[in-house]
Design an enzyme around this catalytic site. Structure first.
Site, PDB file in Angstrom:
ATOM      1  N   HIS A  71       0.836  -1.202   0.000  1.00 26.79           N
ATOM      2  CA  HIS A  71       0.000   0.000   0.000  1.00 26.79           C
ATOM      3  C   HIS A  71       0.869   1.250   0.000  1.00 26.79           C
ATOM      4  CE1 HIS A  71      -1.740  -3.379   2.232  1.00 26.79           C
ATOM      5  NE2 HIS A  71      -2.717  -3.212   1.378  1.00 26.79           N
TER       6      HIS A  71
HETATM    7  S1  FES Z   1       2.015  -0.622   3.154  1.00 26.21           S
HETATM    8 FE1  FES Z   1       0.388  -1.924   3.696  1.00 26.21          FE
HETATM    9  S2  FES Z   1       1.458  -3.655   4.355  1.00 26.21           S
HETATM   10 FE2  FES Z   1       3.040  -2.333   3.891  1.00 26.21          FE
END
Ligand code: FES
Ligand code: HEM
Lengths: 453, 193
Positions: free
Chosen positions: B158
């Protein structure tokens, strides 16, 4: 429970009479999906998806129980047993592809079913309970599908389990212990795989139970219809059998053509190739995304990248991670209060000019965009777009819908379903006797908007 | 319930059962029976909830030993600690400088590089390879992997960016990459856990 003119079940032979006295099951079926259940005469094909969803649940239960005969929920062998199903078990490949694609088709059907509910406001009184139970079923389906996807113990299975249980880790104070408790360890492993299998086996039967409540609640007011005007007299309805058994049967045929085309010709089109690599706790796949049916909610999760702070003080009220989780769950939980957000007395979108604009040009493109964005890499411009559409999504339900329902001037409704279908002339001769709730038009949600006679 | 017990009691006996204040002796049996069943039922919940927690073998503490002598400055290795990925990185002087140049107060999870390393070996950064967002393994330990906007680690799941000290700088993760407990066992080997 049903309309006064509903046909009564009359057992003919001595045997059916005997059964009817001891356990009136045939009577129940007759009144639920037989000639004893009067249904609005004007239902369109959007009303097929309830029966189709029930059919999908049956497909999943039958193929699932059979897969469970060959599958072993142990982290060292699970991946191998799925390959064993694919290669060695007679027709194993077919059963597994039917189960995996069955999950996708189940969600397609459910999304169309929910879409129908949104457009025709099926959630409004007197059908709130049907809607609420439907949202419960949807949440249970999501849990079931998530846990099922973990079972093959491929890369996507493993990292899906890691990320989704990580969502619970965002809850303040109890989050981390809760995540460890859910997994039975510090990362997904044998304990998690085993309990997911147990629950994946159980939940579909829980869903079947809630489906029974859903249909029970439906049979109290009966189905709504594309005009949104309640049934007033016998001329507004036709018996479920043979009219809707045949219409649903036709829909089922179309569904099966599409479903079998996927199972036999494109069985992996909706899956992720990474799941054919065995789980590796040390390497995350380059793009980790859930199955396509979770994309909109995953896009909402990823849209929250900054903390909620008190401006200029740097005090963090809600950290980004928790915001994402609240946003994701909130996007479904908001459906629970939908019947009380949209207060317009008119149900059908056909008679709501303003609502219809925001529906087709607001909600529908937003959902389409979120579906697309949930499957993309976490980088610009996708993050910004996700943020924009997430904002519109919540705005639509929490602000736009309540305002529309206050200011909108609806189009005149037909007096009855029959009038809506056949035009005004026909209704004047239509029998008006035996109404169940047509008499007290003033108290009906749509009654106030009936043209005066 | 009151009717039922009254009805099965011979006339006249009701005086004995019904106290002046309307409390009957049989009420006590109802309360006792229901509380026993309630407490019994509730206490069953405890084992049912508790069985979900990590079992004894999972909890059994384990330690890992890593030989860090071969790690050159600018290089990192990926191993495991308690079945989870562990990153060991030897920082270059430039990376240390970058880490120390940051205003600690401006960080989401304020920590200096010195607080995240052992005294005397500030150039050895040992962290879990578990993104504090939702637990993916960040990139950047192996050569050629994307190290993000701040030259440390980058989590592709993410989009969380960690700096050269493994501190969260951008993206949804709330915390710095966690530093496990460890110590030098010999001059070249560290023991974690
Ligand atoms: S940014 Fe969501 S798990 Fe690493
Ligand atoms: C609500 C209904 C159900 C849904 C949505 C569902 C969904 C799924 C999904 C998405 C998978 C992963 C498929 C794959 O990638 O291979 C799966 C696997 C599995 N499911 Fe289900 N399932 C349902 C019902 C059931 C039932 C009732 C059973 C058994 C009683 C079952 C047993 C299994 C087994 C054994 C697997 C692992 C084998 C495999 O991966 O193909 N499922 N399920």
């Amino acid at each position: 429970m049903s309309f006064a003119w509903a046909k009564q079940y009359e057992p003919k032979s001595a045997f059916t009479k005997w059964i009817d006295e001891k356990l009136p099951f045939p009577r129940l079926v007759y009144n639920a999906v037989g000639a004893g259940y009067p249904v609005p005469r004007n239902l369109n094909y959007m009303w097929n998806f309830g029966v189709l969803a029930g059919f999908c649940l049956m497909i999943q239960i039958i193929t699932g129980v059979v897969l469970a005969m060959h599958y072993a929920a142990n982290a060292t062998v699970a991946f191998g047993t799925v390959e064993h199903i694919m290669r060695n078990v007679n027709y194993g490949w077919m059963l597994r592809y039917a189960h995996a694609n069955g999950a996708s088709f189940f969600f397609i059907v459910i999304y169309l079913h929910i879409f129908r509910g949104f457009f025709y406001s099926s959630y409004k009184a007197p059908r709130e309970m049907i809607w609420l139970l439907g949202v419960v079923i949807f949440l249970l389906m999501m849990a079931t599908a998530f846990m099922g996807y973990v079972l093959p113990w491929g890369q996507m299975s493993f990292w899906g389990a890691q990320v989704i249980t990580g969502l619970f880790g965002a809850i303040p104070l109890v989050g981390e212990p809760l995540q460890i408790w859910l997994l039975g360890g510090f990362a997904p492993d044998n304990a998690a795989l085993n309990r997911f299998f147990s629950l994946h086996f159980l939940l579909p039967f829980v869903i079947a139970g809630v489906v029974i409540l859903h249909i029970w609640a439906l049979h109290i007011p009966g189905s709504s219809n594309p005009t949104g005007v309640e049934v007033k007299s016998e001329s507004d309805t036709v018996p479920f059998h043979p009219y809707y058994t045949s219409k649903d049967g036709f829909g089922l045929g179309v569904f099966l053509i599409l479903f079998t085309a996927m199972v036999f010709f494109l069985p992996n089109a909706l899956g992720h190739p990474d799941n054919y690599i065995e789980a590796n706790p040390l390497s995350t796949p380059a793009l980790i995304v859930p199955e396509w049916y979770f994309y909109p909610f995953y896009a909402i999760l990823r849209a929250f990248t900054g903390d909620l702070t008190i401006p200029f003080t740097g005090i963090v009220l809600i950290p980004a991670k928790l915001l994402g989780v609240i946003g994701m769950f909130g996007s479904i939980l908001v459906w629970f209060i939908l019947p009380w957000l949209d207060k317009s007395p008119v149900r059908s979108g056909h008679y709501r000019p303003l609502f219809r604009k925001f529906f087709w040009f607001g909600l529908v493109p937003t959902m389409a965009a979120l579906f697309y964005l949930g499957g993309t890499h976490a980088e610009e411009p996708y993050i910004m777009l996700s943020q924009f559409f997430t904002a519109y999504y919540f705005l639509h339900f929490l602000v736009i819908l309540p305002i529309i329902s206050q200011i909108e001037v609806p189009k005149p409704l037909p007096f009855s379903i029959t009038e809506g279908v056949l035009g005004k002339a026909a209704t004047t001769e239509a029998p008006r006797a035996g109404t169940v709730d047509g008499g007290d038009a003033g108290t009906l949600p749509d009654g106030s908007l009936q043209p005066a006679e | 319930m009151a009717d039922m017990s009254g009805a099965s009691t011979p006339a006249g006996a009701t005086d004995m059962l019904d106290g002046a204040d309307g409390v009957r002796r049989r009420d006590w049996i109802h309360i006792a029976a229901l509380s026993t069943a309630g407490v019994g039922g509730a206490s069953l919940l405890f084992p049912l909830v508790s069985q979900m927690a990590p079992s004894a073998d999972v909890l059994a503490q384990s330690t890992s030993e890593v030989d860090v002598s071969a790690i050159e400055p600018g290089q990192a290795i990926k191993t495991t600690f308690r079945k989870q990925p562990l990153f060991v990185r030897r920082l270059t002087p430039k990376e240390i400088e970058e880490a120390n140049a940051v205003d600690v107060g401006s960080l989401r999870d304020p920590q200096t590089l010195a607080e995240r390393t052992l005294v005397g070996s500030e150039n050895l950064l040992v962290t879990m390879g578990v993104c504090t967002h939702l637990g993916c393994v960040p990139l950047g330990a192996a050569a050629g992997e994307d190290r993000g906007d701040f030259g440390g680690y980058f989590c592709p799941c993410h989009g969380s960016h960690y700096d050269t000290a493994g501190r969260i700088r951008k993206g949804p993760a709330p915390k710095n990459l966690s530093v496990p407990e460890y110590a030098f066992k010999t001059d070249t080997v560290i023991r974690i856990g």
